[in-house]
Scaffold this active site. Structure first.
Site, PDB file in Angstrom:
ATOM      1  N   SER A   5      -4.212  -2.038  -0.707  1.00  0.00           N
ATOM      2  CA  SER A   5      -5.549  -1.600  -1.091  1.00  0.00           C
ATOM      3  C   SER A   5      -6.490  -1.656   0.118  1.00  0.00           C
ATOM      4  CB  SER A   5      -6.061  -2.422  -2.270  1.00  0.00           C
ATOM      5  OG  SER A   5      -7.238  -1.859  -2.802  1.00  0.00           O
ATOM      6  N   ASP A  39      -3.312   5.798 -10.170  1.00  0.00           N
ATOM      7  CA  ASP A  39      -4.345   5.234  -9.302  1.00  0.00           C
ATOM      8  C   ASP A  39      -5.370   6.317  -8.986  1.00  0.00           C
ATOM      9  OD1 ASP A  39      -5.885   4.055  -7.331  1.00  0.00           O
ATOM     10  OD2 ASP A  39      -4.194   3.488  -6.055  1.00  0.00           O
ATOM     11  N   HIS A  69      -3.634   1.077  -9.928  1.00  0.00           N
ATOM     12  CA  HIS A  69      -3.983   0.486  -8.638  1.00  0.00           C
ATOM     13  C   HIS A  69      -3.642  -1.008  -8.658  1.00  0.00           C
ATOM     14  CE1 HIS A  69      -5.962   0.581  -4.753  1.00  0.00           C
ATOM     15  NE2 HIS A  69      -6.501  -0.582  -5.047  1.00  0.00           N
TER      16      HIS A  69
END
Length: 325
Positions: free
Chosen positions: A164, A270, A300
């Protein structure tokens, strides 16, 4: 004088354990994740320990040693993975239990020596603070002299990895490392592993519009993270957020010349999937070897929340970095 009325609640701030005061300042009010200490138990297959990097900025690293593998293969040096955690640049720690468990499993089953970096967080420390800390960690690895690194890590077989926002950090630190690789020797970066990297932009992508109200990462939350993390006065089309905003061809040329390899992972569930796919195109357009691995479904941060994926991820890493047990 009467007290000022409390600021209205903001679910996106609540997600981050933050609160906005009536004067618009932001404070932390809650710890978002449980933490675990490093593991020194000699009976455990993976040992870990913490080291300070820069005491002035309170940055540090947690090292992971797959003792079970090193004991049985004492003459083989392992690949080195420098890991940057996620959290939108706002939350998260190398000590978070969920990350500690992931790094322990990756160290054991890849196998690899892992250095998980604790960097400064926004909004107290806006970007590029996290990038500066990420690059400083590479210099620390090179000079620390720690026996786990000198005895068991292959400095010529190093990859930068992040999940991320950590994937964004790995990308930005990678650009610097490509341009200044000589400063890092004998540490030699061979590529990047970007897990669902966090990028943004002012104009919504198709996937962001489709998943605007996603339960895990709604657009309002990602917008807020960028608002709090980017330098004051810029928008999401700043180069820290949008890789297309300011392309560095000289850095990509260095990556290509040094034969770097890049892995970008993501999933269709995501909201950031379109941006992750576009980063793959960016590497391709600049001649850098890149593999995009994108799955149906998911969400995600799935590699952290679904522990059943840990060993699959370790096998993927072993294949990608070219190290087989």
């Amino acid at each position: 004088m009467a007290n000022s009325p409390p600021a209205p609640t903001d679910p996106n701030l609540d997600r981050l354990g933050l609160r906005r005061n009536p004067d618009n300042s932001i404070i932390r009010v809650a710890e978002t994740f449980a933490k675990s200490p490093a593991c020194s138990d000699p009976n455990y297959p993976v040992l870990s320990k913490d080291f300070p990097i820069n005491q002035g900025s309170n940055t540090w690293a947690r090292l992971y040693l797959p003792k079970i593998y090193c004991d049985s293969n004492p003459n083989i040096k392992l690949p080195l993975l420098v890991f940057y955690h996620g959290g939108g640049f706002i939350i998260g720690s190398a000590a978070n239990t969920i990350l500690h468990e992931l790094c322990s499993d990756l160290a054991r089953y890849t196998p690899a020596i892992i250095v998980s970096v604790e960097y400064r967080l926004a909004p107290e420390h806006r970007l590029p603070a996290a990038y500066d800390d990420g690059f400083e960690a590479l210099h620390w690895i090179k000079t620390s002299g720690d026996e786990w690194l000198t005895e068991f890590a292959d400095f010529s077989h190093c990859f930068l990895m992040g999940q991320s926002a950590g994937g964004n950090i790995a990308y930005q630190v990678g650009l610097r490392a490509a341009l200044r690789g000589g400063d890092l020797l004998p540490l030699k970066i061979q590529g990047l592993v970007l897990q669902q990297p966090f990028f943004g932009g002012v104009e919504r992508t198709v996937s962001e519009a489709r998943l605007a109200n996603d339960e895990v990462l709604p657009c309002g939350s990602s917008d807020l993270m960028w608002e709090l993390a980017l330098p004051l006065g810029v928008d999401r089309d700043h180069k820290y957020s949008n890789p297309r905003a300011e392309i560095q061809p000289e850095a990509f040329e260095k990556m290509k010349g040094q034969d770097w390899r890049v892995l970008v992972t993501g999933c269709e569930g995501d909201p950031l999937i379109d941006r992750q796919k576009d980063v793959v195109k960016l590497f391709e357009e600049n001649g850098v070897k890149v593999t995009g691995r994108f799955e149906e479904g998911g969400q995600h941060g799935i590699d952290l929340t679904d522990k059943s994926r840990y060993r699959t991820l370790a096998r993927l890493l072993a294949d990608f970095i070219g190290f087989q047990v």
